[in-house]
Scaffold this motif. Structure first.
Motif, short mmCIF file in Angstrom:
data_model
loop_
_atom_site.label_atom_id
_atom_site.label_comp_id
_atom_site.label_asym_id
_atom_site.label_seq_id
_atom_site.Cartn_x
_atom_site.Cartn_y
_atom_site.Cartn_z
N GLY A 26 5.42 3.27 11.25
CA GLY A 26 4.04 3.06 10.88
C GLY A 26 3.65 3.40 9.46
O GLY A 26 2.46 3.41 9.13
N HIS A 27 4.62 3.67 8.59
CA HIS A 27 4.31 4.05 7.22
C HIS A 27 4.37 2.84 6.29
O HIS A 27 5.13 1.89 6.52
N SER A 28 3.59 2.89 5.23
CA SER A 28 3.61 1.86 4.19
C SER A 28 4.66 2.27 3.16
O SER A 28 4.54 3.31 2.53
N VAL A 29 5.70 1.44 3.01
CA VAL A 29 6.86 1.84 2.22
C VAL A 29 7.17 0.81 1.14
O VAL A 29 7.18 -0.40 1.40
N GLU A 30 7.41 1.29 -0.07
CA GLU A 30 7.91 0.46 -1.16
C GLU A 30 9.23 1.04 -1.63
O GLU A 30 9.49 2.25 -1.45
N GLY A 31 10.06 0.21 -2.24
CA GLY A 31 11.36 0.68 -2.66
C GLY A 31 11.73 0.24 -4.06
O GLY A 31 11.19 -0.73 -4.58
N ALA A 32 12.66 0.98 -4.66
CA ALA A 32 13.22 0.65 -5.97
C ALA A 32 14.70 0.99 -5.95
O ALA A 32 15.10 2.00 -5.38
#
Length: 224
Positions: free
Chosen positions: A24-30
């Protein structure tokens, strides 16, 4: 929570992003340091999972830049295959909240994220509370119930670290590193300082708050 994952190993990166999104988390990646630093400095996150060995700019440099230049108070959890004391000390010195050694369990990563975010929120309130124990970080007043407790500087620092991580277990090595750094001779004092702290915050009260977790470290929490 909004979480940024900065990790150049594609499988680890993708597994972390997927695991956290499914919960349920909002996740961005690099996948590289420069992209990660740009995202971290320009967007608001609750927590950052930060690998140390990254192309472009390493995790220690990113962490130091966020703390010193961006004045970011985001919770930062370091990820690394390096498990030497000096590596952990460097991570804490540049501003990391926690340090996880690879390989790791995804469930542990999530638990650590929740813990460091809660600690950050507690720090921002400037008053730490565990059960009926309160520590005002501005006035340095420590009370349990209606009783004001008198603590020496080392005891106060130990108490602050233990309360910030409550109800988590704080490893002996982390306490030693955060209190005395590389002064190896001083590390022998941890047990005696814990004994002194326990005598102040627990002696004369009905329920103890400071617990020894044998083989690991210490835990400050209220147990039924």
């Amino acid at each position: 929570m909004r979480i940024l994952v900065i990790e150049d190993h594609r499988d680890i990166h993708d597994n972390l992003v997927e695991f956290l999104q499914l919960r349920g988390h909002s996740v961005e990646g690099a996948l590289d340091g420069l992209t990660g630093l740009h995202l971290a400095a320009s967007r608001r996150y609750d927590a950052i999972l930060l690998d140390i060995m990254l192309p472009g700019i390493d995790g220690n440099q990113i962490c130091q830049s966020l703390r010193e230049h961006s004045r970011s108070d985001v919770a930062i959890v370091m990820l690394s295959a390096r498990d030497e004391l000096d590596d952990r000390l460097t991570g804490f010195k540049v501003g990391a909240d926690d340090y996880i050694v690879k390989p790791f369990a995804m469930s542990e990563v999530l638990a650590r994220i929740h813990a460091v975010v809660a600690r950050r929120q507690s720090r921002n309130s400037r008053v730490l509370v565990v059960g009926d124990l309160r520590f005002d970080l501005d006035t340095l007043e420590v009370t349990r119930g209606d009783i004001v407790l008198k603590l020496k500087p080392t005891s106060r620092k130990l108490l602050e670290l233990l309360m910030q991580k409550s109800p988590g277990v704080v490893k002996r090595t982390e306490l030693e590193a955060r209190i005395w750094g590389r002064e190896a001779a001083q590390r022998e004092n941890l047990r005696s300082n814990i004994h002194i702290l326990r005598g102040v915050i627990d002696k004369g009260f009905d329920s103890p708050l400071l617990h020894t977790v044998h083989g690991l470290g210490y835990q400050l929490c209220k147990k039924d």
